[in-house]
Design a protein around this motif. Structure first.
Motif, mmCIF file in Angstrom:
data_model
loop_
_atom_site.group_PDB
_atom_site.id
_atom_site.type_symbol
_atom_site.label_atom_id
_atom_site.label_comp_id
_atom_site.label_asym_id
_atom_site.label_seq_id
_atom_site.Cartn_x
_atom_site.Cartn_y
_atom_site.Cartn_z
ATOM 1 N N GLN A 1 0.833 -1.366 -0.085
ATOM 2 C CA GLN A 1 0.108 -0.118 0.056
ATOM 3 C C GLN A 1 0.755 1.217 0.045
ATOM 4 O OE1 GLN A 1 -3.359 0.137 2.613
ATOM 5 N NE2 GLN A 1 -3.117 -2.091 3.179
ATOM 6 N N ILE A 2 1.931 1.291 0.746
ATOM 7 C CA ILE A 2 2.946 2.463 0.723
ATOM 8 C C ILE A 2 3.601 2.618 -0.363
ATOM 9 C CG2 ILE A 2 5.219 3.189 1.712
ATOM 10 C CD1 ILE A 2 4.326 2.007 4.537
ATOM 11 N N VAL A 3 3.929 1.480 -1.167
ATOM 12 C CA VAL A 3 4.594 1.570 -2.483
ATOM 13 C C VAL A 3 3.787 2.054 -3.471
ATOM 14 C CG1 VAL A 3 5.646 0.113 -4.197
ATOM 15 C CG2 VAL A 3 6.310 -0.390 -1.853
ATOM 16 N N LEU A 4 2.469 1.644 -3.413
ATOM 17 C CA LEU A 4 1.468 2.066 -4.569
ATOM 18 C C LEU A 4 1.354 3.810 -4.254
ATOM 19 C CD1 LEU A 4 -0.500 1.307 -6.438
ATOM 20 C CD2 LEU A 4 -2.230 1.040 -4.845
ATOM 21 N N ILE A 5 1.174 4.102 -2.982
ATOM 22 C CA ILE A 5 0.986 5.620 -2.557
ATOM 23 C C ILE A 5 2.262 6.188 -3.302
ATOM 24 C CG2 ILE A 5 1.041 7.349 -0.932
ATOM 25 C CD1 ILE A 5 -0.567 5.322 0.763
ATOM 26 N N LEU A 6 3.447 5.778 -3.078
ATOM 27 C CA LEU A 6 4.542 6.374 -3.744
ATOM 28 C C LEU A 6 4.755 6.509 -4.989
ATOM 29 C CD1 LEU A 6 7.497 4.740 -1.267
ATOM 30 C CD2 LEU A 6 6.649 7.127 -1.152
ATOM 31 N N ILE A 7 4.495 5.268 -5.957
ATOM 32 C CA ILE A 7 4.416 5.309 -7.145
ATOM 33 C C ILE A 7 3.381 6.266 -7.856
ATOM 34 C CG2 ILE A 7 3.810 3.668 -9.194
ATOM 35 C CD1 ILE A 7 4.934 1.351 -7.567
ATOM 36 N N ARG A 8 2.320 6.382 -7.235
ATOM 37 C CA ARG A 8 1.109 7.263 -7.794
ATOM 38 C C ARG A 8 1.199 8.730 -7.357
ATOM 39 N NH1 ARG A 8 -4.375 3.419 -7.213
ATOM 40 N NH2 ARG A 8 -3.518 1.704 -9.003
ATOM 41 N N ASN A 9 2.134 9.094 -6.425
ATOM 42 C CA ASN A 9 1.918 10.242 -5.974
ATOM 43 C C ASN A 9 3.394 11.077 -5.850
ATOM 44 O OD1 ASN A 9 -1.096 10.691 -5.225
ATOM 45 N ND2 ASN A 9 -0.404 8.747 -4.342
ATOM 46 N N PHE A 10 4.420 10.310 -5.639
ATOM 47 C CA PHE A 10 5.648 10.633 -5.441
ATOM 48 C C PHE A 10 6.567 10.353 -6.259
ATOM 49 C CE2 PHE A 10 3.337 10.471 -1.477
ATOM 50 C CZ PHE A 10 3.628 11.724 -0.880
ATOM 51 N N LYS A 11 6.440 9.708 -7.428
ATOM 52 C CA LYS A 11 7.254 9.380 -8.456
ATOM 53 C C LYS A 11 7.987 10.354 -9.214
ATOM 54 C CE LYS A 11 6.105 6.980 -12.076
ATOM 55 N NZ LYS A 11 5.578 5.991 -12.882
ATOM 56 N N THR A 12 9.293 10.245 -9.581
ATOM 57 C CA THR A 12 9.980 11.027 -10.496
ATOM 58 C C THR A 12 10.742 9.985 -11.582
ATOM 59 O OG1 THR A 12 11.839 11.589 -8.962
ATOM 60 C CG2 THR A 12 10.025 13.304 -9.228
#
Length: 768
Positions: free
Chosen positions: A139-150
């Motif tokens: 769930q954390i990884v999904l939040i990172l990929i969808r909202n914090f990825k560069t």
């Protein structure tokens, strides 16, 4: 799991200093308390309370803090994500909560909450915990990929290469060079011949595939050598080399040094101002206070939702025609400490209460010839030197208690000849005063600090002295559980005169109470049962296979306060260990109370309590008292048994005990969310009962029904001395009882909500 590339790590620690280091995965830092300075790729960042920061894989980072900070760290290896999201190696994440004003605060809160829940689940070690933890990590990884990825071009891609297919091949190599990939594998992926790809690769890149991937692996390995303390073998495997020999050879060809030599010369050296920080300084935190602070990130609404999602399990019991185990219940032994304690009115009142409501077989005491019984009053001297002892032993006899006398030889019988002379006189007197019927039931347990020829001679002389006056009296030996092979000879020499064996058992000697990892505490699961079997095996090899065995002092994991068991309610543990012991040995001991022992240990940390106690001041009943009362309702004709239930048959019908044993660090029991989360819903479906009408009596022994600690703590830990308060606590401390009727045609359905270490007993009584 043990693979460092695939295992997550979560820690709560005080971080003073962590030298420059490369992480092979994503690292999330959450400052619970205090401050922390983090430097990532030479960029400094100041973290204060509640600050959340992500450090990307392969970044060089160092940390500085102080002794006051508390940091929650979660490390997620990329290889853990790769199977579900192959592009993870090409991603960087910009996740720094100092930028919360950009509208991302909801996502930061979600990550904080998930980290807190992962931390709690990690230390709970419930059934299915790993599945729960991995789901929250993703769930954390999904939040990172969808909202914090560069997204960025991989560091190994060649900007001068314009060929799209070669860029794709290089990107694939950049993601997988840590694995044993081959040119043939890449050729198959792109539907190319091996010969063509080999020539094509060299034309585009300027070097062969094997040279390129070797240089890539070496470059990565050098960073790991310089910025981590990983062993050389681990570094070689981390970076795709088949073994350390191949790594050493490749490394030496390029750098003209072995990896160890290179590390020695090039590992990051600190400036003089940091000479005290050369090594990592961090401390894993174990205080339950920090545990509660982590749980503050879980919203009350989320807690409420999760508390309704109880772990539910259903057990189907088909009753067999015959019991799987049948035995008589062993003797119950009531320990009072030194014999002179029985002179106290409070102890006398406790003895009467216990005998009226439960009924023990033996009263267990030491210091038979205490100086307290010396006859100095002329009036008493008329009654003889054993006048006061007669009065005590007479009171035991009236209550139906048989003396079980512990003799600590080195302490009580330093003058062995004088002691044996007094013993002979006492036995001769007791035979005349009490008669052979009562005296013949007595037992003497000899306890030696050392075993040798002198002790063997004393044992023989003691045995002969007793048998000369009362041949029916039993003489036995206290045996340490850790029985060295060198003591087998001693046992064999006295085996003809050893009529029973006593031992003690305390799992708290085997655990580290500062360790937050519950696997340590899981290690003492079934501790009494294992210890009994271990001792029986040793006794058998010494020729004492058939002697009765008595467990005089024993314990389960105990609590975190001085005078009471405290927040760590443990009835399920007590019942389980008690049941296991009754199936293995001939008698089990309980302390009448331990308050005097506890008062003497004030300020010494965890109490080395001698055993399970039944009462507190003013005959206030402890949970163990009710455990024993409920156990008396059960027969030892066991029809079915599992890890957390047992069903038996007796004269009044059937008994089903269900319980929720929790082998956790007792410190966690101060955190209400943690306790609620280990609550279980148990459903039992019993088939094979004779059809008809049954009365069900459900006894509930848990933190709300049968524990007086909660009442006491609500009084702000005041000393208990007011008669009204004492009565209030007594009246409010008892198991709950629910009585109802059910008609059984094919199966009986029963259900229990079992809180932390709760114990429920169903009496299933046929009507008519």
């Amino acid at each position: 799991m043990n693979d460092p590339l695939k295992d997550y790590q979560i820690n709560l620690q005080n971080m003073e200093y962590d030298p420059p280091h490369i992480g092979l995965g994503i690292e999330l830092l959450l400052v619970i308390k205090g401050e922390l300075e983090v430097t990532v790729n030479q960029h400094a960042c100041h973290l204060s309370e509640n600050h959340l920061l992500l450090i990307n894989a392969n970044d060089i980072r160092s940390m500085k803090g102080n002794k006051e900070n508390v940091v929650l760290s979660l490390q997620i290896p990329l290889e853990m994500i790769e199977a579900y999201y192959p592009a993870i190696h090409e991603c960087r994440f910009d996740c720094d909560s100092s930028n919360e004003d950009n509208g991302m605060y909801m996502f930061f809160d979600q990550i904080r909450q998930l980290m807190a829940k992962i931390f709690i689940a990690h230390y709970q070690q419930k059934e299915g915990s790993e599945i729960e933890i991995y789901s929250m990590i993703f769930q954390i990884v999904l939040i990172l990929i969808r909202n914090f990825k560069t997204t960025y071009l991989g560091r190994h891609a060649h900007s001068r290469i314009n060929d799209e297919r070669m860029k794709e091949i290089l990107a694939y190599i950049g993601k997988n060079y840590r694995k044993p990939i081959t040119l043939a594998e890449i050729a198959n992926r792109h539907y190319l011949s091996l010969y063509y790809l080999s020539r094509y690769f060299k034309e585009q890149v300027g070097e062969s595939f094997s040279q390129y991937i070797k240089q890539l692996r070496l470059k990565s390995a050098v960073r790991e050598l310089v910025y981590t303390d990983h062993p050389i073998t681990r570094i070689s495997l981390n970076n795709g080399f088949p073994n350390v020999k191949a790594f050493n050879k490749a490394f030496k060809e390029k750098y003209r040094q072995t990896p160890s030599e290179y590390r020695r010369l090039h590992q990051i050296e600190l400036s003089d101002t940091e000479e005290d920080c050369g090594k990592k300084k961090s401390t894993l935190l174990t205080s339950p206070q920090f545990f509660m602070e982590v749980s503050k990130y879980i919203s009350e609404r989320e807690k409420s939702t999760m508390l309704t999602e109880l772990a539910v399990s259903t057990v189907y019991i088909a009753l067999p025609p015959e019991p799987m185990f049948t035995s008589e219940k062993g003797a119950k032994i009531l320990a009072i400490g030194n014999l002179e304690y029985a002179l106290h009115e409070e102890v006398q009142a406790e003895l009467r209460l216990i005998q009226e409501e439960i009924g023990f077989d033996y009263v267990y005491f030491s210091n038979l010839f205490s100086d307290s019984f010396a006859m100095t009053t002329p009036l008493y001297q008329i009654g003889g030197q054993f006048y006061q002892m007669d009065a005590l032993l007479n009171s035991f006899q009236r209550l139906g208690l048989v003396p079980f006398i512990r003799v600590e030889v080195e302490k009580e019988a330093a003058d062995s000849a004088g002691y044996l002379k007094k013993l002979d006189a006492f036995l001769q007197h007791s035979l005349q005063y009490f008669g052979s019927a009562f005296l013949g039931k007595w037992r003497f347990e000899l306890v030696f600090r050392e075993w040798g020829g002198t002790q063997k001679n004393f044992y023989h002389a003691f045995y002969q002295t007793v048998k000369k006056r009362a041949s029916a009296v039993k003489v036995g030996l206290h045996v340490p559980v850790s029985l060295e092979a060198s003591k087998d000879a001693f046992l064999k020499q006295i085996s003809g005169e050893c009529e029973f064996v006593c031992f003690t058992c305390n799992p708290n000697e085997k655990v580290d109470f500062t360790d937050m990892n519950n696997r340590t505490f899981e290690g003492v699961k079934n501790f009494v049962k294992k210890t009994c079997k271990q001792l029986k095996d040793r006794l058998s090899s010494a020729g004492l296979a058939k002697v009765p065995i008595f467990l005089t002092d024993w314990n389960t994991l105990y609590g975190n306060t001085m005078d009471l068991s405290g927040t760590f309610f443990r009835s399920a543990l007590i019942f389980k260990e008690m049941l296991d012991a009754m199936k293995e040995i001939d008698g089990l001991g309980f302390w009448i109370d331990t308050h005097s022992l506890e008062k003497n240990n004030t300020g010494r940390g965890h109490i080395a309590m001698n055993g399970i106690a039944l009462l507190y001041y003013y005959q206030i009943k402890r949970p163990a008292y009710f455990n024993l009362q409920l156990m008396e309702k059960m027969a030892l004709q066991i029809l079915a048994e599992g890890e957390d239930f047992v069903m038996a048959k007796g004269e009044n019908g059937y008994q089903l005990a269900v319980y929720n044993p929790s082998y956790i660090n007792p410190s966690y029991s101060v955190e209400s969310y943690f306790l609620h989360s280990v609550t279980k819903e148990k459903k039992m479906v019993i088939s094979g009962l004779p059809p008809g009408r049954y009365q069900i009596r459900k006894h509930i022994l848990d933190q709300h029904h049968g524990e007086f600690y909660t009442s006491w703590i609500n009084l702000q830990h005041q000393d208990i001395y007011d008669p009204e308060i004492i009565t209030f606590i007594k009246q409010g401390t008892h198991p709950d009882l629910q009585i109802y009727e059910k008609t059984v045609d094919s199966a009986l359905y029963l259900q229990s909500t079992l809180t932390f270490n709760a114990f429920h007993l169903f009496e299933i009584r046929p009507l008519g």
